[in-house]
Design an enzyme around this catalytic site. Structure first.
Site, PDB file in Angstrom:
ATOM      1  N   THR A   1       0.880  -1.391  -0.035  1.00 36.38           N
ATOM      2  CA  THR A   1      -0.128   0.051   0.069  1.00 36.38           C
ATOM      3  C   THR A   1       0.871   1.151  -0.125  1.00 36.38           C
ATOM      4  OG1 THR A   1      -1.874  -1.247   1.053  1.00 36.38           O
ATOM      5  CG2 THR A   1      -1.430   1.207   1.597  1.00 36.38           C
TER       6      THR A   1
ATOM      7  N   ARG B   1     -14.705  -6.443   0.155  1.00 33.98           N
ATOM      8  CA  ARG B   1     -13.983  -6.204   1.323  1.00 33.98           C
ATOM      9  C   ARG B   1     -13.666  -4.515   1.287  1.00 33.98           C
ATOM     10  NH1 ARG B   1      -8.325  -4.799   2.840  1.00 33.98           N
ATOM     11  NH2 ARG B   1      -8.132  -5.541   4.944  1.00 33.98           N
ATOM     12  N   VAL B   2     -13.925  -3.803   2.323  1.00 34.30           N
ATOM     13  CA  VAL B   2     -13.378  -2.570   2.305  1.00 34.30           C
ATOM     14  C   VAL B   2     -12.333  -2.429   3.522  1.00 34.30           C
ATOM     15  CG1 VAL B   2     -13.852  -0.055   2.808  1.00 34.30           C
ATOM     16  CG2 VAL B   2     -15.297  -1.507   1.423  1.00 34.30           C
ATOM     17  N   GLY B   3     -11.100  -1.923   3.053  1.00 34.29           N
ATOM     18  CA  GLY B   3     -10.054  -1.937   4.037  1.00 34.29           C
ATOM     19  C   GLY B   3     -10.213  -0.558   5.035  1.00 34.29           C
ATOM     20  N   ASP B   4      -8.857  -0.326   5.620  1.00 37.79           N
ATOM     21  CA  ASP B   4      -8.728   0.878   6.566  1.00 37.79           C
ATOM     22  C   ASP B   4      -8.647   2.004   5.584  1.00 37.79           C
ATOM     23  OD1 ASP B   4      -6.181  -0.520   5.854  1.00 37.79           O
ATOM     24  OD2 ASP B   4      -5.526   1.194   6.941  1.00 37.79           O
TER      25      ASP B   4
ATOM     26  N   THR C   1      -0.461   1.773   7.275  1.00 41.97           N
ATOM     27  CA  THR C   1      -0.450   0.837   6.451  1.00 41.97           C
ATOM     28  C   THR C   1      -0.385  -0.590   7.281  1.00 41.97           C
ATOM     29  OG1 THR C   1       0.917  -0.632   4.736  1.00 41.97           O
ATOM     30  CG2 THR C   1       1.716   1.178   6.061  1.00 41.97           C
ATOM     31  N   GLY C   2      -0.847  -1.610   6.702  1.00 41.96           N
ATOM     32  CA  GLY C   2      -0.790  -2.590   7.593  1.00 41.96           C
ATOM     33  C   GLY C   2      -2.402  -3.441   7.388  1.00 41.96           C
TER      34      GLY C   2
ATOM     35  N   GLY D   1      -5.764  -4.143   7.629  1.00 45.12           N
ATOM     36  CA  GLY D   1      -6.567  -3.117   7.573  1.00 45.12           C
ATOM     37  C   GLY D   1      -7.832  -3.324   8.755  1.00 45.12           C
TER      38      GLY D   1
END
Ligand code: ASP
Length: 295
Positions: free
Chosen positions: A167, A195-198, A217-218, A220
């Site tokens: 990312t 899926r929606v991440g952070d 980053t990481g 999520g």
């Protein structure tokens, strides 16, 4: 006295394979963004430019070269924010080149903060952005290999994160003291479709206020639970960026959140931290560059 400027970018906390390629991409992107700041441009233009260059480099997991979801599709997330609390984000977007530019268009051209899925694609087309396939052969091969091993399972344990990420994010402060943050991601390899991440969640992947700005980053799901970017920026109201970052990372580690973050506070102090194996990053502050490969 002329105000000082700075720009920092990361290329994900999931490891530094292809380190030289990552470094080249980060340097080019940070130099381009910093150049905008030097010419008196806004931190918003600078972080967008930096993010676009990184999205266009297939070595990173954002834009071209994004990881594929469980069914082999690229679905991307991005967000952008300024210290004036302007925010725009896009989630689960497909078939476009630069999600960060769409996030900025949502921020500037609509009354909304976040658009997702099919209708985000329609919005992008309405704004004149053409069809583009961000899938690369390299990421397709990784997908085929991992998909075979994992059968029907998706991202099931945080250790898997270490090898499959990249990312991108950028934070800048301009001559007016305005701070902007941009974050863009292809998400996590083999995640469930939809899926929606952070990354597009305000306060999780991206946050800025007059005290500072942070891009994370990481993993999520854990970053969202801890609202990591918001947590770090909030601490900047009374702490310098490095200390705010250290406390936030300590909290993340205690909570089992594997992550990295970059940030700048209003006094141009920087933070650049991770609790994963390695994170790629690069910054220029007062004309001097530093990178993750310096010793
Ligand atoms: N935070 C991203 C996500 O979970 C992945 C990453 O940072 O590499 O979607």
């Amino acid at each position: 006295m002329k105000r000082k400027i700075a720009l920092i970018a990361h290329g994900g906390a999931g490891g530094i394979n292809y380190a030289r390629r990552r470094l080249r991409g980060l340097k080019e992107a940070v130099e381009a963004g910093y150049d905008i700041l030097c010419r008196g441009g806004s931190s918003l233009d600078a972080v967008e430019k930096t993010a676009v260059i990184l999205e266009d480099k297939p070595v990173f997991n954002a834009g071209t070269g994004s990881y594929l979801n469980l069914t082999g599709e690229v679905e991307m997330d991005a967000s952008i924010m300024t210290s004036e609390l302007k925010f725009g984000a896009v989630g689960v977007i497909r078939d476009v080149k630069n999600p960060i530019t769409i996030a900025r268009m949502i921020m500037e051209k609509t009354d909304h903060l976040l658009l997702c899925g099919e209708n985000a694609i329609k919005f992008a087309r309405y704004m004149g952005l053409p069809y583009y396939d961000p899938k690369t052969k390299e990421k397709e091969l990784i997908w085929q290999r991992k998909r075979r091993k994992r059968e029907s399972r998706y991202f099931g344990n945080v250790w898997a994160f270490d090898n499959y990420s990249g990312t991108i994010g950028a934070v800048a402060i301009d001559t007016q003291g305005s701070i902007s943050v941009a974050t863009s991601s292809g998400g996590i390899n083999l995640r469930l479709p939809g899926r929606v991440g952070d990354t597009p969640i305000i306060g999780a992947g991206t946050y800025a206020d007059p005290n500072g700005g942070v891009s994370t980053t990481g993993h999520g799901e854990e970053i969202m639970r801890q609202l990591l970017a918001y947590r770090a920026v909030t601490l900047m109201s009374r702490l310098r960026a490095p200390e705010a970052g250290r406390r936030t990372l300590a909290h993340a580690t205690r909570s089992g959140c594997r992550c990295g973050m970059i940030g700048i506070d209003k006094n141009i102090n920087m933070l650049c931290l991770n609790n994963t194996k390695a994170m790629s990053w690069c910054y220029i502050k007062n004309g001097k560059m530093a990178t993750f490969l310096d010793d």
